[in-house]
Design a protein around this motif. Structure first.
Motif, PDB file in Angstrom:
ATOM      1  N   LYS A  76    -135.767 -65.190 -10.158  1.00  0.00           N
ATOM      2  CA  LYS A  76    -135.698 -64.066 -11.096  1.00  0.00           C
ATOM      3  C   LYS A  76    -134.534 -64.229 -12.059  1.00  0.00           C
ATOM      4  N   GLU A  77    -133.390 -64.688 -11.545  1.00  0.00           N
ATOM      5  CA  GLU A  77    -132.227 -64.857 -12.414  1.00  0.00           C
ATOM      6  C   GLU A  77    -132.479 -65.959 -13.442  1.00  0.00           C
ATOM      7  N   ILE A  78    -133.160 -67.004 -13.038  1.00  0.00           N
ATOM      8  CA  ILE A  78    -133.508 -68.059 -13.989  1.00  0.00           C
ATOM      9  C   ILE A  78    -134.358 -67.487 -15.116  1.00  0.00           C
ATOM     10  N   ASP A  79    -135.326 -66.649 -14.767  1.00  0.00           N
ATOM     11  CA  ASP A  79    -136.179 -66.021 -15.783  1.00  0.00           C
ATOM     12  C   ASP A  79    -135.377 -65.123 -16.710  1.00  0.00           C
ATOM     13  N   GLU A  80    -134.442 -64.373 -16.135  1.00  0.00           N
ATOM     14  CA  GLU A  80    -133.638 -63.455 -16.944  1.00  0.00           C
ATOM     15  C   GLU A  80    -132.734 -64.215 -17.906  1.00  0.00           C
ATOM     16  N   ILE A  81    -132.147 -65.308 -17.432  1.00  0.00           N
ATOM     17  CA  ILE A  81    -131.278 -66.099 -18.308  1.00  0.00           C
ATOM     18  C   ILE A  81    -132.092 -66.731 -19.424  1.00  0.00           C
ATOM     19  N   ASN A  82    -133.304 -67.169 -19.098  1.00  0.00           N
ATOM     20  CA  ASN A  82    -134.148 -67.809 -20.108  1.00  0.00           C
ATOM     21  C   ASN A  82    -134.517 -66.867 -21.252  1.00  0.00           C
ATOM     22  N   LYS A  83    -134.379 -65.582 -21.034  1.00  0.00           N
ATOM     23  CA  LYS A  83    -134.685 -64.616 -22.086  1.00  0.00           C
ATOM     24  C   LYS A  83    -133.558 -64.521 -23.116  1.00  0.00           C
ATOM     25  N   LEU A  84    -132.376 -64.993 -22.733  1.00  0.00           N
ATOM     26  CA  LEU A  84    -131.207 -64.843 -23.598  1.00  0.00           C
ATOM     27  C   LEU A  84    -131.223 -65.856 -24.735  1.00  0.00           C
ATOM     28  N   THR A  85    -131.034 -65.380 -25.935  1.00  0.00           N
ATOM     29  CA  THR A  85    -130.919 -66.279 -27.091  1.00  0.00           C
ATOM     30  C   THR A  85    -129.456 -66.457 -27.501  1.00  0.00           C
ATOM     31  N   ASP A  86    -128.567 -65.695 -26.862  1.00  0.00           N
ATOM     32  CA  ASP A  86    -127.133 -65.881 -27.026  1.00  0.00           C
ATOM     33  C   ASP A  86    -126.742 -66.975 -26.040  1.00  0.00           C
ATOM     34  N   LEU A  87    -126.557 -68.203 -26.531  1.00  0.00           N
ATOM     35  CA  LEU A  87    -126.361 -69.342 -25.642  1.00  0.00           C
ATOM     36  C   LEU A  87    -125.040 -69.269 -24.876  1.00  0.00           C
ATOM     37  N   ASP A  88    -124.022 -68.634 -25.437  1.00  0.00           N
ATOM     38  CA  ASP A  88    -122.760 -68.476 -24.726  1.00  0.00           C
ATOM     39  C   ASP A  88    -122.927 -67.519 -23.547  1.00  0.00           C
ATOM     40  N   ALA A  89    -123.661 -66.438 -23.774  1.00  0.00           N
ATOM     41  CA  ALA A  89    -123.914 -65.477 -22.693  1.00  0.00           C
ATOM     42  C   ALA A  89    -124.757 -66.119 -21.603  1.00  0.00           C
ATOM     43  N   ALA A  90    -125.713 -66.947 -22.022  1.00  0.00           N
ATOM     44  CA  ALA A  90    -126.553 -67.639 -21.049  1.00  0.00           C
ATOM     45  C   ALA A  90    -125.715 -68.597 -20.210  1.00  0.00           C
ATOM     46  N   ALA A  91    -124.785 -69.289 -20.851  1.00  0.00           N
ATOM     47  CA  ALA A  91    -123.939 -70.248 -20.133  1.00  0.00           C
ATOM     48  C   ALA A  91    -123.151 -69.555 -19.028  1.00  0.00           C
ATOM     49  N   GLU A  92    -122.624 -68.380 -19.326  1.00  0.00           N
ATOM     50  CA  GLU A  92    -121.856 -67.633 -18.333  1.00  0.00           C
ATOM     51  C   GLU A  92    -122.726 -67.286 -17.121  1.00  0.00           C
ATOM     52  N   ARG A  93    -123.967 -66.919 -17.386  1.00  0.00           N
ATOM     53  CA  ARG A  93    -124.887 -66.576 -16.286  1.00  0.00           C
ATOM     54  C   ARG A  93    -125.272 -67.818 -15.475  1.00  0.00           C
ATOM     55  N   TRP A  94    -125.442 -68.957 -16.149  1.00  0.00           N
ATOM     56  CA  TRP A  94    -125.768 -70.185 -15.417  1.00  0.00           C
ATOM     57  C   TRP A  94    -124.629 -70.542 -14.468  1.00  0.00           C
ATOM     58  N   GLY A  95    -123.395 -70.359 -14.928  1.00  0.00           N
ATOM     59  CA  GLY A  95    -122.250 -70.668 -14.073  1.00  0.00           C
ATOM     60  C   GLY A  95    -122.204 -69.788 -12.845  1.00  0.00           C
ATOM     61  N   ALA A  96    -122.491 -68.511 -13.027  1.00  0.00           N
ATOM     62  CA  ALA A  96    -122.499 -67.583 -11.891  1.00  0.00           C
ATOM     63  C   ALA A  96    -123.611 -67.938 -10.904  1.00  0.00           C
ATOM     64  N   LEU A  97    -124.747 -68.362 -11.437  1.00  0.00           N
ATOM     65  CA  LEU A  97    -125.860 -68.734 -10.565  1.00  0.00           C
ATOM     66  C   LEU A  97    -125.516 -70.004  -9.785  1.00  0.00           C
ATOM     67  N   ASP A  98    -124.859 -70.938 -10.425  1.00  0.00           N
ATOM     68  CA  ASP A  98    -124.442 -72.158  -9.744  1.00  0.00           C
ATOM     69  C   ASP A  98    -123.534 -71.819  -8.564  1.00  0.00           C
ATOM     70  N   LYS A  99    -122.602 -70.917  -8.787  1.00  0.00           N
ATOM     71  CA  LYS A  99    -121.677 -70.522  -7.724  1.00  0.00           C
ATOM     72  C   LYS A  99    -122.425 -69.866  -6.561  1.00  0.00           C
ATOM     73  N   LYS A 100    -123.408 -69.059  -6.882  1.00  0.00           N
ATOM     74  CA  LYS A 100    -124.194 -68.384  -5.848  1.00  0.00           C
ATOM     75  C   LYS A 100    -124.972 -69.400  -5.010  1.00  0.00           C
ATOM     76  N   ILE A 101    -125.637 -70.317  -5.674  1.00  0.00           N
ATOM     77  CA  ILE A 101    -126.435 -71.315  -4.960  1.00  0.00           C
ATOM     78  C   ILE A 101    -125.537 -72.250  -4.158  1.00  0.00           C
ATOM     79  N   GLY A 102    -124.373 -72.591  -4.728  1.00  0.00           N
ATOM     80  CA  GLY A 102    -123.465 -73.515  -4.063  1.00  0.00           C
ATOM     81  C   GLY A 102    -123.017 -73.055  -2.691  1.00  0.00           C
ATOM     82  N   ALA A 103    -122.970 -71.751  -2.481  1.00  0.00           N
ATOM     83  CA  ALA A 103    -122.530 -71.211  -1.189  1.00  0.00           C
ATOM     84  C   ALA A 103    -123.486 -71.567  -0.058  1.00  0.00           C
ATOM     85  N   GLN A 104    -124.715 -71.958  -0.399  1.00  0.00           N
ATOM     86  CA  GLN A 104    -125.705 -72.277   0.633  1.00  0.00           C
ATOM     87  C   GLN A 104    -125.587 -73.723   1.120  1.00  0.00           C
TER      88      GLN A 104
END
Length: 572
Positions: free
Chosen positions: A505-533
């Protein structure tokens, strides 16, 4: 998404040859951190630039290439709707207009993208470039006989999954509209805020339908860029480019095109390339390489010579080398076992095996350490530079392996930068300190690739690597962690078989963003979340160190490609 081993071989080369690598922005001549030769004079026009590469410049057809493939050579001939910003370091990770007047205008939640071509665009024969040509260029990339390029359009465009190209389907793709000679409208299956990045791929290069010769088009593709092909020998083994007189710098703010002629020689031995660049005699004084790294021994020699050291370009690209786990295979189904291995890894020994700190930077995050990817620093399993075997033993005990365990690590037998026996052996030694006995299983390169990417054959523990087709977290995280991209009968890259609804779901939500800087921030947060596993253990990001000739000036190396940008180079 194309697996990085392919990109790597085409673009950069630490593992080989290929794609590039990543880390904090560092580019230009060694010790200077800047492009150029240190001379304040304006770059010289004219002369011949020689390109000495180990990887072949084959399949020189925009349908079959990646823009970054071939070390930027295709971009000299094929212009696209958008392109990369031709600047050093992090500034070069920005997408900018090329044939189009802007990077695209989104509507309907980024499911529709509209582009307008610049005025005055011409091919090498002087005929105008039209929106219909861009549409046709994209459509022919769907033909089975022209496969090999980026696969995104098949997934993103409405009707793309079933389209077989203009040779079989004369109607064309309805999802690409050309209401007039300068306008293109793309209709997508779902929101894709990163469409401007995709529009840099060579599939977006215009192709005049009347000049299309199918698989033979590569012999003399019609240029829209500053250079045209005048000779193509041995399927790209020798490629000679000369000026396209109908190219106008007024419509192209990115390519400088200083040399009159570019002579690309491929299929050369890496050691020979570095010897020739080091000697820098004759025509080699005005030579560069875009895919051949300096090895540890060569780098040590160069570093001790101030004149040679001044001719070393340092490049970074979005690329990560890591350990992959298959949680379907015991004991890797136990998170504590994966965590224990994460703590046990001695990254300093791994980096030494990869060529040393000049050629590899330690990684604790999956995303490369660049702002454009949304890099967010984290270390969920802090073990210092040399690992924490005691913490690893404690976790193994909690997992029920108080007496240690034995596992098998699959790797390639090719002594390259990414999955080599040397790196595998370094891991074997460090894990032994934590009571983990590692048996090494080396496979020939093709067998290795086929095995680790087959959902039915995938081992539980193996060396892997990934690089992005453009500088964003999207093409880095989605292919590896989006559960909907798990491929049961084909090339699968989601090695952990992660299918987490919240991640999808988060991947889909980020893909909706056309503000590439805002998208980058979300990708980083998602990486941190997945990394914990602990589904992977990031090991290092490669660094590219490449020599260039003594008469080469205006060196520009961006974080988009990590290699010297031929479109900016001048020769004395």
């Amino acid at each position: 998404m194309r697996h990085t081993s392919v990109i790597a071989r085409r673009v950069a080369a630490a593992s080989v040859s290929l794609v590039l690598a990543s880390g904090a922005a560092a580019c230009g001549p060694e010790d200077s951190g800047e492009g150029g030769s240190g001379d304040d004079a304006a770059p010289a026009k004219g002369g011949t630039l020689t390109v000495l590469n180990s990887g072949p410049q084959e399949d020189f057809d925009p349908a079959r290439l990646y823009t970054s493939g071939g070390g930027n050579v295709p971009s000299l001939v094929f212009r696209t709707l958008t392109t990369r910003n031709r600047e050093n370091g992090a500034a070069g990770a920005k997408v900018v207009p090329d044939l189009a007047t802007d990077i695209g205008r989104p509507s309907k939640n980024a499911t529709v993208w509209t582009y307008t071509l610049k005025k005055g665009l011409k091919y090498e024969d002087g005929t105008p470039i039209t929106s219909a040509d861009v549409k046709y260029g994209i459509e022919r990339s769907f033909a089975a006989e022209l496969s090999g390029g980026a696969p995104y359009l098949r997934d993103w465009l409405i009707g793309g999954a079933d389209y077989q190209g203009p040779y079989k389907d004369k109607k064309g793709l309805d999802s690409i509209e050309t209401p007039d000679e300068r306008t293109l409208v793309f209709r997508l299956n779902k929101p894709e805020g990163e469409f401007p990045y995709l529009a840099t791929q060579t599939q977006f290069a215009p192709v005049p339908k009347a000049k299309d010769k199918g698989t033979k088009y590569e012999e003399h593709p019609v240029s829209s860029g500053p250079y045209k092909v005048v000779k193509n020998e041995g399927d790209g083994e020798r490629l000679i480019l000369e000026r396209n007189e109908h190219w106008s710098a007024k419509t192209d703010a990115e390519r400088k095109a200083y040399p009159d002629r570019i002579d690309v020689r491929s299929g050369l031995d890496a050691s020979v390339i570095n010897q020739r660049l080091s000697a820098s005699s004759g025509a080699d004084a005005a030579a560069v390489t875009t895919d051949t790294n300096l090895g540890p021994a060569e780098l040590a020699k160069v570093t001790g010579d101030k004149q040679l050291a001044a001719r070393v370009g340092t490049g970074h690209f979005g690329y990560t080398n890591y350990i992959a786990f298959n949680p379907k295979v015991k004991p890797f189904d136990n998170p504590k076992v994966r965590q224990a291995i994460s703590y046990a890894v001695d990254r300093s020994s791994v980096i030494n095996a990869a060529g040393g700190s000049s050629l590899a930077e330690p990684a604790t995050t999956y995303l490369p350490a660049q702002k454009s990817f949304g890099h967010t620093p984290y270390d969920h399993f802090p073990a210092g530079k040399s690992g924490d075997p005691e913490k690893a033993k404690s976790l193994l005990k909690e997992a029920g392996y108080q007496d240690g365990l034995t596992v098998t690590l699959t790797h390639s037998t090719a002594s390259d930068f990414e999955t080599s026996p040397e790196i595998a052996t370094a891991l074997q030694d460090s894990l032994k300190k934590a009571g983990i006995t590692v048996k090494l299983k080396g496979l020939e390169e093709n067998d290795y690739s086929d095995t680790v990417h087959d959902a039915k054959k995938e081992p539980g523990f193996f060396l892997a690597h990934w690089g992005a087709d453009w500088p964003s977290g999207g093409p880095f995280l989605a292919p590896i962690f989006d559960g909907r991209q798990i491929v049961k009968d084909g090339a699968n890259f989601n090695s952990a078989f992660l299918n987490d609804p919240s991640v999808n779901k988060e991947i889909d939500e980020i893909n909706k963003l056309t503000d590439l800087d805002a998208a980058a921030e979300r990708w980083g947060a998602l990486d941190k979340k997945i990394g914990a596993q602990a589904l992977t253990v990031p090991l290092f990001h490669p660094v590219y160190k490449r020599l260039y000739g003594k008469d080469v000036e205006n060196v520009v190396i961006s974080d988009w490609t990590g290699v010297l940008d031929i479109s900016q180079v001048s020769v004395k």
